[in-house]
Design an enzyme around this catalytic site. Sequence first.
Site, PDB file in Angstrom:
ATOM      1  N   VAL A 179      39.209 -51.075  -9.709  1.00  0.00           N
ATOM      2  CA  VAL A 179      40.087 -50.969  -8.548  1.00  0.00           C
ATOM      3  C   VAL A 179      41.388 -50.262  -8.924  1.00  0.00           C
ATOM      4  O   VAL A 179      41.868 -49.385  -8.197  1.00  0.00           O
ATOM      5  CB  VAL A 179      40.363 -52.355  -7.953  1.00  0.00           C
ATOM      6  N   ASP A 180      41.976 -50.634 -10.043  1.00  0.00           N
ATOM      7  CA  ASP A 180      43.195 -49.952 -10.495  1.00  0.00           C
ATOM      8  C   ASP A 180      42.975 -48.443 -10.611  1.00  0.00           C
ATOM      9  O   ASP A 180      43.767 -47.637 -10.111  1.00  0.00           O
ATOM     10  CB  ASP A 180      43.621 -50.487 -11.870  1.00  0.00           C
ATOM     11  N   MET A 181      41.924 -48.061 -11.312  1.00  0.00           N
ATOM     12  CA  MET A 181      41.671 -46.640 -11.534  1.00  0.00           C
ATOM     13  C   MET A 181      41.295 -45.948 -10.231  1.00  0.00           C
ATOM     14  O   MET A 181      41.669 -44.795  -9.985  1.00  0.00           O
ATOM     15  CB  MET A 181      40.608 -46.454 -12.606  1.00  0.00           C
ATOM     16  N   ASP A 206      44.181 -55.867 -10.757  1.00  0.00           N
ATOM     17  CA  ASP A 206      42.805 -55.467 -10.508  1.00  0.00           C
ATOM     18  C   ASP A 206      41.867 -56.643 -10.227  1.00  0.00           C
ATOM     19  O   ASP A 206      41.128 -56.616  -9.238  1.00  0.00           O
ATOM     20  CB  ASP A 206      42.293 -54.635 -11.689  1.00  0.00           C
TER      21      ASP A 206
END
Length: 382
Positions: free
Chosen positions: A170-172, A142
Site C-alpha cells: 500500500v505504501d509503495m 501500511d
Amino acid sequence: MQRTAPLGGLTVLELGHSVAAPYAGLILAELGARVIKVENPATGDYARGWGPPFLGDDATVFHALNRSKESVTLDFADPAQKAALKRLILESDAVIQNLRPGLLEKFGLEADALRREKPELIWCDIGAFGSSGPLARKPGYDPLAQASSGIMSITGEADRAPVRVGVSLVDMGAGMWTVIGLLAALCERGATGSGARVATSLFETGLAWMTIPLAAHAVSGEVRKPQGSGLAEIVPYQAFEASDGWVMIAAGNDKLFARLCEAVPGLAEVGRDPRFARNRERVLLRDELVPRIAAAIRSMSAAALGAALDAAQVPNCPLLGIDQVWAHPQTQAVGILTEGAGHQWVGLPITLDDVRPTSGGAAPALGAHNASLLASLPQDHG
C-alpha cells in the site's frame, strides 16, 4: 533515441518519511528529476533506523528508497529555518508530503496559500485515510491500510490468523499513484500554466487494490475469504507442493486446464470429467478438484513437473526465495538491478526506448546538502 532522464530539469521537494513519499521521490529521481529531501535534524527519516541490516550509518531500507536525492535538515520550529523551507518550496516545481495531518498548517505552511504565491506549483499530499471522514485525522501505516481496506481479509489461508502482504504494497502503491497524479498535473500545467493539488491516501490505495473483490461483493453480496496462494475466480490457479518444492500453476482458462490434465500422470480421468470442463464449475467444485490435483502432483519433482507443464504450454514456475530471485538468470537478463555507490539495487520496472531510467546515485547522509542548498536560496520570499 536513448532517454535516461526524461524528467531532467524538474525539481521536487520531498517532505517525506518512511516509505510512501520516499518511494514516489525515488521514482522521480530515477527518471531524472532533482529531488530534495527535507528531514528532521534530530532524527532524520524514520527509515534510517529501520534495521538491521545497515549500510554504514543508515538502514538498507533507507538506501533502497532514497537513492540520488539531496538531503537538507530543517527545524520547522525555528523561524529562520522555516523561512528557508518556504523558499525551497517556492523554488520547486512540485512538493510531495506525507507528514502527519495538520503538521505543516501548524507552522503556517498551508498548501493553498503557497499555491496562491506560486500558482504553477504542483502539491502532492499522501495521507493515511483521506482528507475527510471519521478517520481523516487518524495516523496510518501500511499494515493499517491493509487491514482497513480489506486486503488482509483475503490474504493468507481461510480460518487462520490474519496475514499482511509481505511487502509494503500500500505504501509503495500510494507512492506510484502520487507520481501518476504529479505527471498528469505536469502535463496539464504545460497546457494551462497552472499547477494542481494532487492527493491520495493509503486507504484509497488499498481500496484500489481491492477493485475486483469489492466489485464481486457489489454484484453478488459475496464476502471473499482468503484463498492461500489461489484466486477466487479461477481454478486451478495456485501453488502445489511437488516432492521437493512448490510450483505455482496458472491454468487460467479451460484449454490450459485440459492440457494440465494431459501433462500430469494421474489426472487423465479428471480431465475427462464433464463437471470440470468449464472454469465456472471448477470454482464451485474447488474443494473436490484441488485435492485431486495436489495428490497427483505430490509424487513428482518440481523439475519434472515444470518440464511437463512447459512441454504442454501450461503457465508455471517454481516458488523462489529472495536469494534465488536475486541470482536468477532472468533477473539478470531484464537488467533491473542498477548500480549505485558500489552496490546493486532494484531499479524501476520500466524502460524507455529499451533503456532503463536510472540515476546511478547513492542515498544521502543526513543533512549532506545543507551548506550547498541553503546558501543558494534566494532571499526574497521570507
